[in-house]
Design a protein around this motif. Sequence first.
Motif, PDB file in Angstrom:
ATOM      1  N   GLU A  19       0.829  -1.198   0.000  1.00 36.56           N
ATOM      2  CA  GLU A  19       0.000   0.000   0.000  1.00 36.56           C
ATOM      3  C   GLU A  19       0.870   1.258   0.000  1.00 36.56           C
ATOM      4  OE1 GLU A  19      -3.162   0.160  -0.316  1.00 36.56           O
ATOM      5  OE2 GLU A  19      -3.527  -2.001  -0.265  1.00 36.56           O
ATOM      6  N   PRO A  20       0.377   2.345  -0.599  1.00 39.32           N
ATOM      7  CA  PRO A  20       1.164   3.585  -0.672  1.00 39.32           C
ATOM      8  C   PRO A  20       1.495   4.176   0.686  1.00 39.32           C
ATOM      9  CG  PRO A  20      -0.621   3.632  -2.269  1.00 39.32           C
ATOM     10  CD  PRO A  20      -0.845   2.424  -1.404  1.00 39.32           C
ATOM     11  N   GLY A  42      10.142  20.633   4.440  1.00 43.40           N
ATOM     12  CA  GLY A  42       9.684  19.948   5.644  1.00 43.40           C
ATOM     13  C   GLY A  42       8.211  20.183   5.899  1.00 43.40           C
ATOM     14  N   LYS A  43       7.785  21.426   5.757  1.00 45.09           N
ATOM     15  CA  LYS A  43       6.373  21.747   5.941  1.00 45.09           C
ATOM     16  C   LYS A  43       5.516  21.063   4.893  1.00 45.09           C
ATOM     17  CE  LYS A  43       3.972  24.477   8.717  1.00 45.09           C
ATOM     18  NZ  LYS A  43       4.135  24.415  10.189  1.00 45.09           N
ATOM     19  N   SER A  44       6.016  20.993   3.672  1.00 43.63           N
ATOM     20  CA  SER A  44       5.266  20.348   2.595  1.00 43.63           C
ATOM     21  C   SER A  44       5.134  18.849   2.828  1.00 43.63           C
ATOM     22  CB  SER A  44       5.951  20.616   1.252  1.00 43.63           C
ATOM     23  OG  SER A  44       6.027  22.000   0.979  1.00 43.63           O
ATOM     24  N   ILE A  45       6.184  18.235   3.370  1.00 32.69           N
ATOM     25  CA  ILE A  45       6.132  16.791   3.665  1.00 32.69           C
ATOM     26  C   ILE A  45       5.055  16.500   4.697  1.00 32.69           C
ATOM     27  CG2 ILE A  45       7.400  14.861   4.672  1.00 32.69           C
ATOM     28  CD1 ILE A  45       9.937  16.076   3.447  1.00 32.69           C
ATOM     29  N   ALA A  91       1.617  14.385   4.050  1.00 37.03           N
ATOM     30  CA  ALA A  91       1.409  13.160   4.831  1.00 37.03           C
ATOM     31  C   ALA A  91       0.133  13.244   5.656  1.00 37.03           C
ATOM     32  CB  ALA A  91       2.612  12.905   5.731  1.00 37.03           C
ATOM     33  N   SER A  92      -0.158  14.434   6.212  1.00 41.66           N
ATOM     34  CA  SER A  92      -1.365  14.575   7.034  1.00 41.66           C
ATOM     35  C   SER A  92      -2.639  14.443   6.212  1.00 41.66           C
ATOM     36  CB  SER A  92      -1.350  15.926   7.749  1.00 41.66           C
ATOM     37  OG  SER A  92      -1.364  16.994   6.808  1.00 41.66           O
ATOM     38  N   ALA A  94       4.186  13.229  -0.546  1.00 43.40           N
ATOM     39  CA  ALA A  94       5.132  13.424   0.556  1.00 43.40           C
ATOM     40  C   ALA A  94       6.507  12.871   0.186  1.00 43.40           C
ATOM     41  CB  ALA A  94       4.610  12.736   1.823  1.00 43.40           C
ATOM     42  N   TRP A  95       6.527  11.707  -0.454  1.00 39.42           N
ATOM     43  CA  TRP A  95       7.793  11.136  -0.886  1.00 39.42           C
ATOM     44  C   TRP A  95       8.426  11.963  -2.006  1.00 39.42           C
ATOM     45  CZ3 TRP A  95      10.941   7.162   0.630  1.00 39.42           C
ATOM     46  CH2 TRP A  95      10.478   6.375   1.677  1.00 39.42           C
TER      47      TRP A  95
END
Length: 271
Positions: free
Chosen positions: A50-51, A224-227, A231-232, A239-240
């Motif tokens: 799964e992703p 970092g904020k974008s990751i 992810a949230s 995110a990757w």
Amino acid sequence: MSAVAESTARDTRARLPIRELRVGTVVAPIVFGVVVIGLWQLLVDQLDIEPFVIPAPSVIWEQVTTNQEFIVEGAKATGRNALLGLVGGAVVGILGALLSHAIRLLDQMAVPLVAAASVVPIVALAPVLYSMFGAAVETARIIVAGLAVSVPVYLNTLRGLRQVPAVQRDLMTAYAAKPSQVARTVTLPTAVPYLFTGLRIASSLAVISALIAEYFGGPRGGLGKSITTAASSSNYPLAWAYVFGAIVLGLVFYVVTLLVELWFSRHHPTP
């Protein structure tokens, strides 16, 4: 004639910063990376992973190409903070090493401070700095990156300053050289390779520290904020993709630092 040519080639290599460029040092990492990515893609496809566990490289690359503009903008924001932290931390580390080398008492006083600075957790430091300087400015992220940079630069520079052979110091004393002349002709040139070693280590640490500091608040923008945002929202391939951008940014910092070191070594060879 062949002996002369061989001797000339050998002398030319000796003057270069890198003695010999081997194909294996370039080809081997590339081949290894291709194999790892291929196995990664194969395992995800065959095992139907799964992703949210780990997405396939092809899916990540699709997100990279689709969101290239946003990744570049995030890299610019993180890179700017990392660069300011790298420059500021390097200046602090170099000046501190010079003072510690010149003043023995200051060197002894700096030992516990450097030891404490080297173990300060970014997870705890970043929120404190945000409360001090405000969450609307980038100051906290720059300070975190600068602190991470200053320790390896300080330690490596100080070690280099202490590596002058005793025979060279004795020779300069016999010639009645002034302290400034000793520093300019012997001490500083000896310390330069150690300084660049510290900078190469610090270049990657600056990116990592600025990236982690973005996880705990501050202005929007940055990888970092974008990751964390991707992810949230359960958009794990995106995110990757931002993680990929962070990896490229770290490599750029490292390679640029290495190129500067090679250029300096060629134009200012160590005696």
